[in-house]
Every structure is written in structure tokens, then in C-alpha cells.
Design a protein around this motif. Structure first.
Motif, PDB file in Angstrom:
ATOM      1  N   ARG A 208      24.921  70.861  20.431  1.00  0.00           N
ATOM      2  CA  ARG A 208      23.719  70.049  20.200  1.00  0.00           C
ATOM      3  C   ARG A 208      22.492  70.947  20.245  1.00  0.00           C
ATOM      4  NH1 ARG A 208      23.750  63.946  22.527  1.00  0.00           N
ATOM      5  NH2 ARG A 208      25.938  63.435  22.193  1.00  0.00           N
TER       6      ARG A 208
ATOM      7  N   GLN B  40      18.023  65.117  18.058  1.00  0.00           N
ATOM      8  CA  GLN B  40      19.112  66.039  18.357  1.00  0.00           C
ATOM      9  C   GLN B  40      20.043  66.167  17.152  1.00  0.00           C
ATOM     10  OE1 GLN B  40      21.186  64.866  21.926  1.00  0.00           O
ATOM     11  NE2 GLN B  40      19.820  66.074  23.190  1.00  0.00           N
TER      12      GLN B  40
ATOM     13  N   ARG C 239      23.718  67.268  16.168  1.00  0.00           N
ATOM     14  CA  ARG C 239      24.995  67.399  16.853  1.00  0.00           C
ATOM     15  C   ARG C 239      26.096  67.757  15.856  1.00  0.00           C
ATOM     16  NH1 ARG C 239      27.269  62.009  19.406  1.00  0.00           N
ATOM     17  NH2 ARG C 239      28.084  61.696  17.307  1.00  0.00           N
TER      18      ARG C 239
END
Length: 296
Positions: free
Chosen positions: A136, A254, A256
Motif C-alpha cells: 500500500r 491509498q 493497494r
């Protein structure tokens, strides 16, 4: 060859064969160390060590109580003399005696471990590539990584501008590649069509990236590959995707993704030096109720 349980009383005989951390929890429940002992005219000697821990592990889609094989070492001068086989036989016998459902072993994704995997396959293990770590990184951090800034030397089209045929051709190539997540085809319908892209060479897809939102504030990179692997083409995809994400999403979003091949792991480690995705083969043996291959 005699197999014994390693305890605080006899551990000094085996300490040179095992990393110290495996001896630390000797007195804790569920942790076991087995030792192979031989004897010659000079007395007893340590020939090998096997460490395992009983824990809940995953085998395919199921979680079950398993014996996690953590360490198996046989001294070079004692190999091909039965020490490893004797340790493995006792390992399986102990698991079966208390009804443990599976034996599991995680092996680093590295050619150096090929022979070890082949050996474990003789004991019923089957291996599949498993993502050990999820990666991440925030969009804000992307703005501070100079390797992600660059001009695309190849033609890269966002999905919103790529023809349906180009998209279909790219997906047909992608789903035939090894280590592809089975749900990847479903990502096509929900991907961000401004960020997801296809790299084009000679009017054919030569690479593809699929990015889609999975939750508020989280983007998933479902696919990032070139056909076949090409370092320059890969960087072009990375330049395009990172630029689009920086321009479209907030700094605290974020990004990921999971790493499914060794090439991508190397790229991630070079771009994100503080992130080290680890690839492993997970080996599982469910054959404890069957006859052991080396049992008498």
C-alpha cells in the motif's frame, strides 16, 4: 538414525544447525524441534534438525489446523544417508497421531529452493505461488518518488479511448498469463477507465494496467503486465498510471496491490525501497492418512 525431541538439555548438540530464534520458544506449546542423531566410534553426533509449529494455516480456500514446517536442515556430510527422511517421517507421524489435518511449508520464490521443493513433493506437498505481502502507498507518497515521473516513450491509451477490440485482445492475452487472480476479468467492468490503460505496439496490445476503486479512499491495482515482459514498456505503464492517479485522486487516497510474479516484486522493491514484497510458494500436504512415501 535416531530421532529425538530437542530440549534445553540436549540443544547444545544441535545449535550450529538451527537459527537461534527457533530455539527460543522451545518451552512454548505448539512449537517443536526434532533432531536426528547418529553414532560412530567417536560417539553421538547431530545429523539434522526439523522445526515445526502447530497453528491455523490456509490450504487453498480453507483454514485448518496444520503443522507448519519452519526449518529442515541436514549436514552436508550426512545427506543421502536417511537423516532427512527419518526427520520427515517422524514429523508426519506426530501430526497424524494428534489428528492434525495438514502439513504446510512456505518456501521463498527463488531458484535456490527448487531442489528443496522437489524433495518435499516426494512427501506429498503440492506448491502454489502465494502473495505474502500486500503493498500500500498513498497518492501523496507517489508525488515524492522521482522514479514515477517520466514521459511515455510508447503509445499508451486509457480505456476510455481504447477500442472495444483492443480491450478484448488485451484481456484475452492477460487471462492466459501465469499467476493471474481468478477475479481479474470482473475488474474490467468496474475499473477506472481514465486510469486503466493499454500499451499499444504495432496496433496490438503490448501491456495493460487495470485500476479500480474498492472502497472509499482505496484504489486497487488488479493488473500491471507487459506482453511479453519489457522493462521500458513496464515503466511507460507505470508513468501513465501514476500520473493519472496523482491528477485525479486526493493525496490521502491509498493505492493497494499484491505482487504475483518475481519481475513485479523486483520493480516494486526498486521504486519503493522501504517496501519489500515477499513472494513464496505455499506447499501443502494432505496425505497424512495415506502411506508415507519413505515409511517401512
Amino acid at each position: 538414525m535416531q530421532i529425538v525431541t530437542v530440549t534445553e538439555q540436549n540443544r547444545s548438540l544441535f545449535e550450529q544447525m538451527v537459527p537461534e530464534e527457533f530455539f527460543d520458544p522451545l518451552d512454548k506449546p505448539g512449537h517443536f524441534v526434532l533432531g536426528a542423531i547418529g553414532e560412530d566410534e567417536e560417539g553421538l553426533y547431530a545429523a539434522g534438525v526439523l522445526c515445526f509449529q502447530v497453528e491455523v494455516g490456509s490450504a487453498g480456500d480453507e483454514d485448518m489446523l496444520a503443522g507448519m514446517l519452519q526449518w529442515l536442515y541436514v549436514g552436508s556430510e550426512f545427506r543421502s544417508r536417511g537423516a532427512g527422511d527419518a526427520l520427515m517421517e517422524e514429523f508426519f507421524r506426530l501430526l497424524a497421531s494428534v489428528g492434525i489435518e495438514a502439513a504446510i511449508c512456505d518456501v521463498p520464490f527463488d531458484f535456490a529452493y527448487n531442489d528443496f521443493c522437489l524433495y518435499l513433493e516426494q512427501w506429498g506437498f503440492t506448491f502454489e505461488l502465494m502473495d505474502k505481502d500486500e503493498v500500500r502507498v498513498t497518492v501523496e507518497k507517489l508525488t515524492r518518488i522521482p522514479q514515477l515521473f517520466g514521459e511515455c516513450a510508447s503509445e499508451v491509451l486509457p480505456f476510455c479511448k481504447a477500442s472495444g477490440k483492443l480491450q478484448d485482445d488485451a484481456m484475452n492475452i492477460a487471462i492466459r498469463l501465469p499467476n493471474i487472480a481468478p477475479e481479474m476479468e470482473d475488474c474490467l467492468d468496474c475499473c477506472d477507465r481514465d486510469v486503466s490503460c493499454i500499451l499499444v505496439k504495432d496496433d496490438r496490445p503490448a501491456g495493460m494496467a487495470l485500476v479500480y476503486p474498492v472502497a472509499d479512499g482505496i484504489l486497487e491495482i488488479a493488473f500491471l503486465r507487459t506482453f511479453p515482459y519489457d522493462a521500458k514498456h513496464m515503466m511507460d505503464l507505470i508513468y501513465f498510471v501514476s500520473a493519472k492517479i496523482r491528477s485525479k485522486y486526493s493525496p490521502d487516497t491509498q493505492l493497494r496491490f499484491t505482487v504475483r510474479n518475481q519481475t513485479t516484486a523486483a520493480i516494486v522493491s526498486s521504486i519503493l525501497p522501504n517496501v519489500e514484497p515477499l513472494l513464496v510458494y505455499r506447499g501443502v500436504s494432505l496425505t497424512m492418512e495415506e502411506e508415507l512415501p519413505y515409511a517401512d
